[in-house]
Design a protein around this motif. Structure first.
Motif, short mmCIF file in Angstrom:
data_model
loop_
_atom_site.label_atom_id
_atom_site.label_comp_id
_atom_site.label_asym_id
_atom_site.label_seq_id
_atom_site.Cartn_x
_atom_site.Cartn_y
_atom_site.Cartn_z
N ARG A 98 0.82 -1.21 0.00
CA ARG A 98 0.00 0.00 0.00
C ARG A 98 0.86 1.27 0.00
NH1 ARG A 98 -4.97 -1.05 4.33
NH2 ARG A 98 -6.49 -1.82 2.78
N ALA A 99 2.01 1.19 0.64
CA ALA A 99 2.90 2.36 0.71
C ALA A 99 3.70 2.57 -0.58
CB ALA A 99 3.86 2.20 1.89
N SER A 100 3.62 1.61 -1.48
CA SER A 100 4.37 1.68 -2.74
C SER A 100 3.47 2.17 -3.87
CB SER A 100 4.91 0.29 -3.10
OG SER A 100 3.85 -0.52 -3.61
N ARG A 101 4.05 2.25 -5.06
CA ARG A 101 3.28 2.60 -6.25
C ARG A 101 2.75 1.34 -6.95
NH1 ARG A 101 5.10 4.62 -10.46
NH2 ARG A 101 3.22 5.81 -11.01
N GLY A 102 2.93 0.18 -6.33
CA GLY A 102 2.50 -1.07 -6.95
C GLY A 102 1.03 -1.10 -7.32
N PRO A 103 0.12 -0.80 -6.38
CA PRO A 103 -1.30 -0.82 -6.73
C PRO A 103 -1.66 0.18 -7.82
CG PRO A 103 -1.03 -0.92 -4.35
CD PRO A 103 0.32 -0.63 -4.92
N GLN A 104 -1.09 1.39 -7.75
CA GLN A 104 -1.38 2.41 -8.77
C GLN A 104 -0.90 1.95 -10.14
OE1 GLN A 104 0.23 6.33 -7.91
NE2 GLN A 104 0.03 6.97 -10.05
N ARG A 105 0.30 1.40 -10.20
CA ARG A 105 0.83 0.94 -11.49
C ARG A 105 0.02 -0.26 -12.01
NH1 ARG A 105 6.78 -0.52 -11.04
NH2 ARG A 105 6.52 -0.81 -13.29
N ALA A 106 -0.45 -1.10 -11.10
CA ALA A 106 -1.25 -2.26 -11.52
C ALA A 106 -2.58 -1.80 -12.12
CB ALA A 106 -1.49 -3.20 -10.34
N ILE A 107 -3.23 -0.82 -11.49
CA ILE A 107 -4.51 -0.35 -12.02
C ILE A 107 -4.30 0.38 -13.34
CG2 ILE A 107 -4.81 1.94 -10.98
CD1 ILE A 107 -7.41 -0.89 -10.99
N GLU A 108 -3.15 1.01 -13.51
CA GLU A 108 -2.84 1.62 -14.81
C GLU A 108 -2.73 0.54 -15.88
OE1 GLU A 108 0.72 3.77 -13.99
OE2 GLU A 108 -0.33 5.44 -12.98
N ARG A 109 -2.15 -0.59 -15.54
CA ARG A 109 -2.08 -1.72 -16.49
C ARG A 109 -3.47 -2.23 -16.81
NH1 ARG A 109 -0.88 -4.03 -20.88
NH2 ARG A 109 -0.45 -6.28 -20.82
N ALA A 110 -4.33 -2.30 -15.80
CA ALA A 110 -5.71 -2.73 -16.03
C ALA A 110 -6.42 -1.77 -16.97
CB ALA A 110 -6.46 -2.84 -14.71
N ARG A 111 -6.19 -0.48 -16.81
CA ARG A 111 -6.83 0.51 -17.69
C ARG A 111 -6.33 0.38 -19.13
NH1 ARG A 111 -5.94 4.56 -13.06
NH2 ARG A 111 -7.94 4.51 -11.95
N GLU A 112 -5.06 0.06 -19.29
CA GLU A 112 -4.53 -0.15 -20.65
C GLU A 112 -5.22 -1.34 -21.31
OE1 GLU A 112 -0.38 -0.75 -20.03
OE2 GLU A 112 0.03 1.35 -19.48
N LEU A 113 -5.41 -2.41 -20.56
CA LEU A 113 -6.08 -3.58 -21.10
C LEU A 113 -7.54 -3.27 -21.42
CD1 LEU A 113 -4.49 -6.15 -18.67
CD2 LEU A 113 -4.24 -6.23 -21.15
N SER A 114 -8.18 -2.48 -20.58
CA SER A 114 -9.57 -2.07 -20.84
C SER A 114 -9.67 -1.24 -22.11
CB SER A 114 -10.12 -1.26 -19.66
OG SER A 114 -10.37 -2.09 -18.56
N ALA A 115 -8.70 -0.36 -22.31
CA ALA A 115 -8.70 0.45 -23.53
C ALA A 115 -8.53 -0.43 -24.76
CB ALA A 115 -7.58 1.50 -23.45
N SER A 116 -7.68 -1.45 -24.65
CA SER A 116 -7.51 -2.39 -25.76
C SER A 116 -8.81 -3.15 -26.02
CB SER A 116 -6.38 -3.38 -25.45
OG SER A 116 -5.14 -2.72 -25.34
N ALA A 117 -9.51 -3.52 -24.95
CA ALA A 117 -10.80 -4.20 -25.10
C ALA A 117 -11.79 -3.31 -25.85
CB ALA A 117 -11.35 -4.57 -23.73
N ARG A 118 -11.82 -2.03 -25.51
CA ARG A 118 -12.74 -1.09 -26.17
C ARG A 118 -12.50 -1.02 -27.67
NH1 ARG A 118 -12.16 1.96 -21.57
NH2 ARG A 118 -10.51 3.27 -22.43
N ARG A 119 -11.23 -1.07 -28.04
CA ARG A 119 -10.90 -0.95 -29.47
C ARG A 119 -11.48 -2.12 -30.28
NH1 ARG A 119 -6.20 1.50 -27.30
NH2 ARG A 119 -5.00 -0.44 -27.20
N HIS A 120 -11.64 -3.27 -29.65
CA HIS A 120 -12.21 -4.42 -30.35
C HIS A 120 -13.71 -4.27 -30.58
CE1 HIS A 120 -8.82 -7.17 -30.76
NE2 HIS A 120 -8.40 -6.75 -29.58
N LEU A 121 -14.33 -3.27 -29.96
CA LEU A 121 -15.76 -3.05 -30.15
C LEU A 121 -16.07 -2.11 -31.32
CD1 LEU A 121 -16.79 -2.53 -26.39
CD2 LEU A 121 -17.08 -4.61 -27.77
N GLU A 122 -15.04 -1.52 -31.91
CA GLU A 122 -15.27 -0.49 -32.92
C GLU A 122 -16.04 -1.00 -34.12
OE1 GLU A 122 -11.36 1.00 -33.68
OE2 GLU A 122 -11.23 2.07 -31.74
N SER A 123 -15.87 -2.28 -34.45
CA SER A 123 -16.56 -2.82 -35.65
C SER A 123 -18.03 -3.11 -35.38
CB SER A 123 -15.87 -4.10 -36.11
OG SER A 123 -15.99 -5.12 -35.12
#
Length: 303
Positions: free
Chosen positions: A256-281
């Motif tokens: 909790r005192a580290s940036r680990g959780p913040q960096r992990a959620i940033e990775r989750a957001r990147e994956l979510s953005a990639s998921a969104r791109r697959h919906l464009e069609s």
């Protein structure tokens, strides 16, 4: 779903009814129905498919709680805590069978095959997971492979089943399956962040459950990339060591005192953005909009 369970023998129906009464997000059946909304929507045929994936998910939870020796899920005693490990395993087995029964009601052998393949992946992933228990130097690559089997494979199958039953063309069906896979990865990473950052009231189980059970997840792995934090964690996380309650809490506090959780959620957001791109069609219909909104929900939820 409740009516379906009510018709089962009391010995298996009661604990499963209690699990469903405790709540849950119902993301998996929603994915079946929303994916199908992008094509030819036949609710009579889709309903057993949606119930099949939710029953599969519930059965995996019952078995997971036996393996993890978990006492609480969604704020209530687990089936294993209520009945013991052996009866809980049988309850899970019963509902795996019931899931396949429901899948067969779609009159599509492919639906049964897709669901069976997902369950086999989940089981193989669980065996791999147990092999890295108390091995705190697990790599991010191993972790991603683990959560692919644990969560992403079933979410991808849900989208695939909905698209198949709706007669969606192969290109869009592949896009929906890829969307489900990426959504599942983001979903599980966010869940692992909540295991460190949430509260017991929010997530319905003790905080730090994964590390207490001997499993390193992405927030911890990324926290270990911070040298001062890594040095402190290294004194606690010795290979093969089962942690005490106090040691597990110390790990939670350091992460909790580290940036680990913040960096992990940033990775989750990147994956979510990639998921969104697959919906464009898929265009801009209500179903596509709802699927897109899920990509935001899975990385911002509290439950």
């Amino acid at each position: 779903m409740r009516r379906l369970i009510e018709n089962d023998p009391e010995e298996v129906a009661a604990p499963m009814a209690d699990l469903f009464a405790a709540g849950g997000k119902r993301v998996r059946p929603a994915l079946v129905l929303l994916a199908a909304k992008c094509g030819s929507y036949d609710l009579e045929r889709l309903t057993p498919a949606a119930m099949a994936v939710e029953l599969t998910h519930a059965a995996t939870l019952v078995h997971d709680d036996v393996i993890d020796r978990a006492q609480v899920r969604r704020g209530r005693p687990t089936v294993a805590a209520q009945l013991g490990d052996e009866p809980a395993i049988v309850v899970g087995d019963f509902y795996f069978a019931k899931a396949y029964e429901q899948a067969a009601l779609t009159d599509s052998p492919q639906v049964v095959a897709i669901l069976a393949s997902a369950v086999m992946d989940i089981c193989a992933g669980e065996v791999r997971q147990q092999s890295i228990r108390h091995r705190y130097d697990t790599t991010i690559e191993e972790y991603m492979r683990w959560i692919e089997a644990k969560t992403a494979t079933l979410l991808a199958a849900c989208c695939d089943i909905g698209a198949l039953l709706a007669g969606i063309d192969s290109t869009q069906r592949s896009a929906l399956r890829a969307y489900g896979r990426l959504l599942g990865l983001a979903f599980q990473i966010a869940d692992d962040v909540l295991d460190y950052e949430g509260s017991e009231d929010e997530i319905g189980k003790p905080i730090g459950h994964d590390i207490a059970e001997g499993f390193a997840t992405l927030p911890l792995m990324l926290a270990m990339e911070d040298a001062p934090i890594a040095a402190k964690l290294g004194r606690i996380l010795q290979l093969g060591k089962e942690l005490s309650v106090a040691e597990a809490q110390a790990v939670v506090d350091l992460v909790r005192a580290s940036r680990g959780p913040q960096r992990a959620i940033e990775r989750a957001r990147e994956l979510s953005a990639s998921a969104r791109r697959h919906l464009e069609s898929l265009g801009t219909g209500d179903a596509a909009t709802a699927l897109e909104s899920l990509t935001t929900y899975v990385v911002s939820r509290k439950l």
